[in-house]
Enzyme design. Structure first.
Site, mmCIF file in Angstrom:
data_model
loop_
_atom_site.group_PDB
_atom_site.id
_atom_site.type_symbol
_atom_site.label_atom_id
_atom_site.label_comp_id
_atom_site.label_asym_id
_atom_site.label_seq_id
_atom_site.Cartn_x
_atom_site.Cartn_y
_atom_site.Cartn_z
ATOM 1 N N ARG A 128 0.816 -1.230 0.000
ATOM 2 C CA ARG A 128 0.000 0.000 0.000
ATOM 3 C C ARG A 128 0.847 1.278 0.000
ATOM 4 N NH1 ARG A 128 -3.880 -2.539 3.678
ATOM 5 N NH2 ARG A 128 -5.433 -3.524 2.356
ATOM 6 N N LYS A 150 4.579 11.741 -10.896
ATOM 7 C CA LYS A 150 3.737 10.958 -11.811
ATOM 8 C C LYS A 150 4.414 9.622 -12.053
ATOM 9 C CE LYS A 150 1.311 14.362 -14.622
ATOM 10 N NZ LYS A 150 1.194 14.925 -15.984
ATOM 11 N N GLU A 192 12.564 17.946 -23.782
ATOM 12 C CA GLU A 192 11.842 18.304 -22.547
ATOM 13 C C GLU A 192 12.481 19.536 -21.896
ATOM 14 O OE1 GLU A 192 9.002 16.866 -21.626
ATOM 15 O OE2 GLU A 192 9.056 14.710 -22.022
ATOM 16 N N LYS A 234 9.565 23.154 -12.754
ATOM 17 C CA LYS A 234 8.576 22.084 -12.560
ATOM 18 C C LYS A 234 8.117 22.050 -11.105
ATOM 19 C CE LYS A 234 7.278 17.380 -13.451
ATOM 20 N NZ LYS A 234 7.458 16.171 -14.240
ATOM 21 N N GLU A 244 -2.714 17.972 -11.286
ATOM 22 C CA GLU A 244 -3.010 18.410 -12.654
ATOM 23 C C GLU A 244 -4.463 18.844 -12.838
ATOM 24 O OE1 GLU A 244 -0.607 16.436 -15.769
ATOM 25 O OE2 GLU A 244 -2.479 16.360 -16.877
ATOM 26 N N ARG A 248 -0.693 22.489 -14.106
ATOM 27 C CA ARG A 248 0.249 21.418 -14.449
ATOM 28 C C ARG A 248 0.025 20.886 -15.858
ATOM 29 N NH1 ARG A 248 2.560 16.416 -10.688
ATOM 30 N NH2 ARG A 248 3.968 15.628 -12.303
ATOM 31 N N ASN A 252 2.324 19.416 -20.281
ATOM 32 C CA ASN A 252 2.056 18.438 -21.336
ATOM 33 C C ASN A 252 2.114 19.069 -22.726
ATOM 34 O OD1 ASN A 252 1.554 16.160 -19.652
ATOM 35 N ND2 ASN A 252 -0.352 17.141 -19.032
ATOM 36 N N HIS A 255 2.609 16.920 -25.741
ATOM 37 C CA HIS A 255 2.450 15.509 -25.369
ATOM 38 C C HIS A 255 1.216 14.854 -25.977
ATOM 39 C CE1 HIS A 255 5.696 16.440 -22.691
ATOM 40 N NE2 HIS A 255 5.704 15.232 -22.157
ATOM 41 N N HIS A 259 2.103 11.735 -27.757
ATOM 42 C CA HIS A 259 1.702 10.394 -27.317
ATOM 43 C C HIS A 259 1.038 9.626 -28.454
ATOM 44 C CE1 HIS A 259 1.660 11.427 -22.718
ATOM 45 N NE2 HIS A 259 2.871 11.236 -23.189
ATOM 46 N N HIS A 273 10.480 8.810 -26.905
ATOM 47 C CA HIS A 273 9.477 9.683 -26.260
ATOM 48 C C HIS A 273 9.822 11.166 -26.480
ATOM 49 C CE1 HIS A 273 6.640 11.258 -23.360
ATOM 50 N NE2 HIS A 273 7.643 11.887 -22.770
#
Ligand code: NAD
Ligand code: GLY
Length: 377
Positions: A128, A150, A192, A234, A244, A248, A252, A255, A259, A273
């Site tokens: 957990r 993330k 990035e 960041k 987000e 935030r 992206n 992205h 993606h 990527h």
């Protein structure tokens, strides 16, 4: 050793203390044991890494932990994006449990974004949730993925669709580790870096115009400056919007297009990527020009910068394979984006370099028409 820069990530107040430091400098790996030992409940840490990073730097990390009296076990996974899968996550969880990793232990994610995202997700789930430390070894991971919490694996339906927010307890970004990184990976990570200038920092973009070449050529001071600057940017955004809900989303930029491109290239080495993000940023700026919100000069300046540093800036620059880059396919994939809400896609666009903005309900028919005109058949 150049001066170490320390950035505090201040998490929103809640029951737990989750603030942490990101240390950026040279030779930090050799001090990893000294940095981590005081955080441990018992002198043991599990390292998760990939075969390439283990071969290049694994012994050095084990020795650094050993010097501080910390025993370690290293779990070594295959390199590459395919490792960010449910199958690998299941195997990794079993390996961690077989090693007897306890909830109060620390898992060290030692590698690029693939290892950081996977090991971080495993840490979020194991018993957990246990703590983890990021020791990022790629430029991409140092400027972006190791910070902000993330964590995820990919699903057949799309990228990063199964994951959790789980902040690391410490990040050690040693820029000397980048000396073994293949040039193509370094350039992909540079996309990035450029992203931070494109989002909200025209001065940083101008700095990159002058210093990006030195950074890529191995200048340690330029690397420390760029990594520390990106992490500070960041950290500030994550502190204001960890989950987000708003700001935030700007991180992206590129992205959503990127993606979709990564997906049609099958998450393979054919398109990395960071390369997909670079092409995605070019597309986001071109689409912003089409929407009439961004000057053409800014889009051209951004794309020229990417091209000058060996990155794709649009669909026409992508490797020729049998990947289906048709506008219809890319738009269908964009519908799977995590920023879809109420059937509408939030798309990150720009009013200029340093002025990213959110288009709350992108017109996907118009995006498809744009992609057709941009070379997506
Ligand atoms: P990666 O982890 O696959 O690393 C790239 C390659 O470089 C791999 O083959 C790896 O073995 C090798 N490598 C790593 N460090 C090395 C070193 N020092 N020397 C030699 N080889 C080395 O890829 P990446 O570009 O670091 O990360 C991409 C991933 O990061 C994507 O899955 C992306 O979704 C994720 N990401 C996550 C976030 C986030 O906020 N969590 C942000 C950006 C990207
Ligand atoms: N890489 C995007 C984010 O961390 O939000």
């Amino acid at each position: 050793m150049s001066g170490v820069r320390i950035i505090d990530v201040r998490m929103p107040a809640n029951a737990e203390r989750r603030d942490y430091e990101v240390r950026v400098g040279e030779g930090l790996i050799d001090l990893a044991g000294a940095a981590i030992a005081p955080m441990l409940k018992r002198p043991f840490a599990a390292i998760v890494t990939d075969e390439i990073v283990a071969a290049a730097h694994g012994e050095r990390l084990e020795a650094a932990l050993g010097d501080a009296g910390v025993a370690s076990e290293m779990i070594t996974l295959p390199p590459g994006e395919a490792t960010k899968s449910m199958a690998q996550l299941t195997t990794l969880m079993s390996q961690l449990l077989s090693l007897g990793v306890e909830r109060s232990d620390i898992i060290i994610a030692f590698g690029g974004g693939v290892i950081g995202d996977l090991a971080g997700f495993a840490a979020a789930l194991l018993r957990r949730g246990c703590r983890f430390v990021q020791i990022p070894t790629t430029l991409l991971a140092q400027v972006d993925s190791s910070v902000g919490g993330k964590t995820a694996v990919n699903a057949p339906e799309g990228k990063n669709l199964i994951g959790a927010f789980h902040q690391p307890s410490l990040v050690l970004a040693d820029v000397t580790l980048l000396s073994t990184l293949p040039e193509r990976e370094l350039r992909a990570g540079y996309a990035e870096v450029v992203k931070y200038g494109a989002i909200n920092d025209r001065d940083f973009f101008d700095w990159l115009e002058g210093n990006g070449g030195a950074l890529l050529d191995g200048d340690g001071a330029a690397r420390i400056h760029a990594v520390a600057h990106a992490v500070s940017a960041k950290a500030a955004i994550v502190a204001r919007d960890e989950r987000e809900a708003g700001e935030r989303r700007l991180l992206n930029l590129g992205h959503t297009f990127g993606h979709a491109l990564e997906s049609v290239y099958g998450y393979s080495g054919a398109l990395l990527h960071g390369e997909a993000v670079a092409a995605g940023m070019g597309l986001a700026f071109d689409y912003s020009v089409r929407k009439g919100i961004c000057p053409r000069d800014d889009a051209d300046a951004l794309k020229r910068h990417l091209t000058r540093h060996g990155l794709p800036a649009g669909i026409k620059d992508l490797p020729a394979t049998n990947a289906d880059t048709s506008a219809a396919r890319l738009t269908a994939l964009m519908r799977q984006d995590k920023k879809m809400s109420g059937g509408q896609l939030a798309l990150i666009l720009a009013r200029g370099i340093g002025e990213a903005c959110v288009e709350r309900a992108a017109d996907l028919a118009d995006v498809e028409a744009f992609l057709k005109s941009a070379g997506g058949q």
